[in-house]
Design a protein around this motif. Structure first.
Motif, PDB file in Angstrom:
ATOM      1  N   ALA A 166      33.347  42.608  38.058  1.00 26.69           N
ATOM      2  CA  ALA A 166      34.485  43.438  37.647  1.00 26.69           C
ATOM      3  C   ALA A 166      35.751  43.074  38.422  1.00 26.69           C
ATOM      4  CB  ALA A 166      34.151  44.914  37.842  1.00 26.69           C
ATOM      5  N   LEU A 167      35.612  42.762  39.712  1.00 20.63           N
ATOM      6  CA  LEU A 167      36.763  42.362  40.519  1.00 20.63           C
ATOM      7  C   LEU A 167      37.421  41.117  39.939  1.00 20.63           C
ATOM      8  CD1 LEU A 167      38.593  42.176  43.052  1.00 20.63           C
ATOM      9  CD2 LEU A 167      36.693  40.996  44.198  1.00 20.63           C
ATOM     10  N   TYR A 168      36.615  40.126  39.592  1.00 24.72           N
ATOM     11  CA  TYR A 168      37.177  38.889  39.058  1.00 24.72           C
ATOM     12  C   TYR A 168      37.862  39.138  37.716  1.00 24.72           C
ATOM     13  CZ  TYR A 168      35.281  35.938  42.724  1.00 24.72           C
ATOM     14  OH  TYR A 168      35.053  35.342  43.938  1.00 24.72           O
ATOM     15  N   CYS A 169      37.275  39.986  36.886  1.00 20.80           N
ATOM     16  CA  CYS A 169      37.916  40.318  35.615  1.00 20.80           C
ATOM     17  C   CYS A 169      39.234  41.045  35.850  1.00 20.80           C
ATOM     18  CB  CYS A 169      36.984  41.183  34.772  1.00 20.80           C
ATOM     19  SG  CYS A 169      35.527  40.323  34.138  1.00 20.80           S
ATOM     20  N   ALA A 170      39.285  41.903  36.881  1.00 22.78           N
ATOM     21  CA  ALA A 170      40.513  42.646  37.173  1.00 22.78           C
ATOM     22  C   ALA A 170      41.642  41.731  37.626  1.00 22.78           C
ATOM     23  CB  ALA A 170      40.231  43.699  38.245  1.00 22.78           C
ATOM     24  N   VAL A 171      41.314  40.579  38.206  1.00 23.07           N
ATOM     25  CA  VAL A 171      42.338  39.629  38.647  1.00 23.07           C
ATOM     26  C   VAL A 171      42.648  38.619  37.547  1.00 23.07           C
ATOM     27  CG1 VAL A 171      42.905  37.850  40.345  1.00 23.07           C
ATOM     28  CG2 VAL A 171      41.713  39.918  41.065  1.00 23.07           C
ATOM     29  N   PHE A 172      41.634  38.190  36.790  1.00 26.00           N
ATOM     30  CA  PHE A 172      41.863  37.225  35.717  1.00 26.00           C
ATOM     31  C   PHE A 172      42.863  37.759  34.693  1.00 26.00           C
ATOM     32  CE2 PHE A 172      37.358  35.381  36.386  1.00 26.00           C
ATOM     33  CZ  PHE A 172      37.843  34.466  37.294  1.00 26.00           C
ATOM     34  N   LEU A 196      42.128  37.047  27.324  1.00 21.27           N
ATOM     35  CA  LEU A 196      42.039  38.455  27.690  1.00 21.27           C
ATOM     36  C   LEU A 196      40.899  39.168  26.961  1.00 21.27           C
ATOM     37  CD1 LEU A 196      45.825  39.432  27.727  1.00 21.27           C
ATOM     38  CD2 LEU A 196      44.327  39.126  29.700  1.00 21.27           C
ATOM     39  N   ILE A 197      40.500  38.647  25.807  1.00 23.43           N
ATOM     40  CA  ILE A 197      39.431  39.301  25.034  1.00 23.43           C
ATOM     41  C   ILE A 197      38.107  39.276  25.789  1.00 23.43           C
ATOM     42  CG2 ILE A 197      38.133  39.237  22.868  1.00 23.43           C
ATOM     43  CD1 ILE A 197      40.635  38.088  21.525  1.00 23.43           C
ATOM     44  N   PRO A 198      37.580  38.092  26.189  1.00 27.35           N
ATOM     45  CA  PRO A 198      36.321  38.124  26.959  1.00 27.35           C
ATOM     46  C   PRO A 198      36.489  38.762  28.337  1.00 27.35           C
ATOM     47  CG  PRO A 198      37.214  35.887  26.890  1.00 27.35           C
ATOM     48  CD  PRO A 198      38.014  36.701  25.924  1.00 27.35           C
ATOM     49  N   ILE A 199      37.678  38.637  28.937  1.00 26.64           N
ATOM     50  CA  ILE A 199      37.887  39.220  30.265  1.00 26.64           C
ATOM     51  C   ILE A 199      37.753  40.745  30.213  1.00 26.64           C
ATOM     52  CG2 ILE A 199      39.632  39.657  32.041  1.00 26.64           C
ATOM     53  CD1 ILE A 199      40.665  36.798  31.519  1.00 26.64           C
ATOM     54  N   ILE A 200      38.451  41.370  29.284  1.00 27.54           N
ATOM     55  CA  ILE A 200      38.402  42.832  29.175  1.00 27.54           C
ATOM     56  C   ILE A 200      37.030  43.295  28.697  1.00 27.54           C
ATOM     57  CG2 ILE A 200      39.386  44.826  27.985  1.00 27.54           C
ATOM     58  CD1 ILE A 200      42.052  43.349  27.938  1.00 27.54           C
ATOM     59  N   PHE A 201      36.442  42.558  27.755  1.00 34.99           N
ATOM     60  CA  PHE A 201      35.131  42.933  27.229  1.00 34.99           C
ATOM     61  C   PHE A 201      34.067  42.917  28.332  1.00 34.99           C
ATOM     62  CE2 PHE A 201      31.091  41.820  25.059  1.00 34.99           C
ATOM     63  CZ  PHE A 201      30.977  42.947  24.253  1.00 34.99           C
ATOM     64  N   VAL A 202      34.034  41.840  29.109  1.00 33.75           N
ATOM     65  CA  VAL A 202      33.054  41.743  30.195  1.00 33.75           C
ATOM     66  C   VAL A 202      33.359  42.784  31.278  1.00 33.75           C
ATOM     67  CG1 VAL A 202      32.201  40.264  32.053  1.00 33.75           C
ATOM     68  CG2 VAL A 202      32.513  39.333  29.769  1.00 33.75           C
ATOM     69  N   GLY A 203      34.648  43.006  31.558  1.00 35.51           N
ATOM     70  CA  GLY A 203      35.005  44.014  32.550  1.00 35.51           C
ATOM     71  C   GLY A 203      34.479  45.393  32.199  1.00 35.51           C
ATOM     72  N   ARG A 204      34.537  45.756  30.929  1.00 38.03           N
ATOM     73  CA  ARG A 204      34.009  47.055  30.516  1.00 38.03           C
ATOM     74  C   ARG A 204      32.488  47.068  30.492  1.00 38.03           C
ATOM     75  NH1 ARG A 204      34.727  50.918  31.667  1.00 38.03           N
ATOM     76  NH2 ARG A 204      34.203  52.181  29.849  1.00 38.03           N
ATOM     77  N   LEU A 205      31.870  45.897  30.191  1.00 41.23           N
ATOM     78  CA  LEU A 205      30.410  45.838  30.195  1.00 41.23           C
ATOM     79  C   LEU A 205      29.838  46.121  31.578  1.00 41.23           C
ATOM     80  CD1 LEU A 205      29.209  42.818  27.984  1.00 41.23           C
ATOM     81  CD2 LEU A 205      28.853  45.252  27.585  1.00 41.23           C
ATOM     82  N   THR A 206      30.596  45.806  32.628  1.00 39.84           N
ATOM     83  CA  THR A 206      30.107  46.076  33.981  1.00 39.84           C
ATOM     84  C   THR A 206      30.004  47.567  34.278  1.00 39.84           C
ATOM     85  OG1 THR A 206      32.325  46.040  34.942  1.00 39.84           O
ATOM     86  CG2 THR A 206      31.152  43.935  34.808  1.00 39.84           C
TER      87      THR A 206
END
Length: 421
Positions: A166-172, A196-206
């Motif tokens: 989640a941290l990496y997604c928050a910075v990406f 941004l699509i896979p970044i936000i999607f994976v961030g929420r999956l966490t």
């Protein structure tokens, strides 16, 4: 040069992939690529390659010297006053050494801003690809031996725990937004925005509550900064963006007063909706996590004060909390707060050094006039509150990127003054 920029990007991005390692080596792919990049950069300088002592280098070198001194003093204090956990001490010392090496060498490069920006583009491309693969793992379309992509019902992909991913997604996310906003190439903009699509999607999956809060607050900050920019657009003359911004500001107060009764009447629905966004959908796990954090934070402050605010050296120093549930079996514990963990390790000097370097990066980001870079720093600061993030390369790449971004604006007045003189 492009190969080294790509190596740096791969090392930073793959640092979250702690479940996979290089075959035959006790290293993850992130550490492996970063170590290769450091050796190549050192070899270039030792072979007579050109380098520039930039203001960012002086700031970073000063910070790492101060931190090393504070941690050394803390280690001595910890040796005589408490039990040292050598595993954590050696792990943190190696991590800090690698971080100091890659950040300082990165800002010694000629045309540092260009190389870091190219590495950032490589990072977004690699992140989009690796996150897409991990989405395949989440959906069951891809199977990878030795990798368990789920931590209970929370997605962690290649990472050891969901919060790390989640941290990496928050910075990406803010980094991709900055690259998209500062390029004129339409295809590059499309790449950055689509990532941004896979970044936000994976961030929420966490199912990370911190990622959720970071995304919401960062989005509000970004909108506020853009609103300020639109309102200031065109100086004192009339312009459509300025008029729209003015109407939004003037209409915000009466709109809030109008919807207040409905908000009060629907308070229970709003509360249920807010709870549904948390990691367990009901808020119980969030409440337990908050209780654990509060216990660790108070214990960290107490132990830090007992050390005379000199710290106890690198590594974790807190015993297993009685409020910890069955999934928290390891000991010792960290405080799960970057400032408090650093206070526990290096004392007040380490904390002041961290505040100084983050403040310098924030000032540089503001000087660069990039709203997305300011949001990037906001994301890092918010995520640092409930987690220890100082050992992650992505955090130091973000800080270094911001420090370098404002150098051009800082040097312009000096160059103009020199020409006049």
């Amino acid at each position: 040069m492009m190969i080294r920029d790509a190596l740096l990007a791969a090392g930073v991005v793959l640092s979250f992939a702690s479940q996979i390692s290089v075959p035959g080596l006790p290293l993850g792919y992130g550490e492996f690529f970063l170590a290769i990049w450091v050796m190549l950069s050192l070899g270039r300088i030792l072979a007579g390659g050109r380098f520039e002592v930039t203001p960012a280098f002086l700031q970073l070198a000063s910070f790492w010297l101060l931190l090393s001194l504070a941690l050394a003093i803390g280690t001595v204090v910890g040796y005589f006053t408490t039990v040292l956990y050598l595993t954590g001490l050696s792990h943190d010392a190696m991590a800090y050494g690698l971080l100091a090496s890659f950040t300082c060498l990165a800002v010694l490069e000629p045309d540092t801003e260009h190389h870091l920006r190219r590495s950032a583009w490589w990072m977004i491309a690699i992140a989009a690809g690796t996150l897409a693969i991990q989405v395949g793992l989440a959906l069951g379309g891809i199977h990878q031996p030795g990798v368990d992509p789920w931590y209970w019902d929370r997605f962690r992909g290649w990472s050891e725990n969901p919060n790390q991913l989640a941290l990496y997604c928050a910075v990406f996310g803010p980094l991709a937004l900055h690259l998209a906003a500062t390029t004129r190439n339409r295809w590059a903009q499309l790449l950055a925005l689509s990532s941004l699509i896979p970044i936000i999607f994976v961030g929420r999956l966490t199912k990370s509550d911190t990622y959720l809060y970071t995304t919401i607050l960062s989005g509000l900050v970004f909108l506020g900064l853009r609103l300020r920019a639109w309102f200031a657009f065109g100086g004192n003359g009339p312009s459509l963006p300025r008029e729209i911004a003015l109407l939004l500001i003037l209409g915000a107060v009466p709109l809030a007063i109008t919807v207040a009764p409905y908000a009060v009447s629907e308070e229970s629905s709003v509360a249920k909706f807010a709870k549904s966004l948390t990691k367990d959908g009901g808020g119980d796990a969030t409440a337990e996590t908050f209780e654990l954090r509060m216990f660790l934070w108070s214990d960290a402050i107490e132990k830090g004060l007992q050390s005379g605010s000199l710290g106890l050296g690198p590594g974790p120093h807190l015993e297993r909390p009685p409020v910890a549930d069955r999934q928290f079996l390891e000991r010792p514990f960290e405080a799960h707060n970057t400032v408090l963990d650093l206070y526990l390790q290096g004392g007040l000097v380490a904390v002041l050094a961290l505040i100084w370097i983050v403040g310098s990066a924030a000032l540089s980001a503001w000087r660069s006039r990039s709203d997305a870079l300011s949001v990037l720093l906001v994301s890092v600061v918010i995520f640092s509150m409930p987690h220890l993030i100082i050992r992650h390369p992505i955090v130091w790449f973000a800080l270094t990127f911001c420090l370098v971004a404002g150098m051009r604006q800082e040097l312009q007045p000096r160059l103009q003054h020199a020409r006049i003189a």
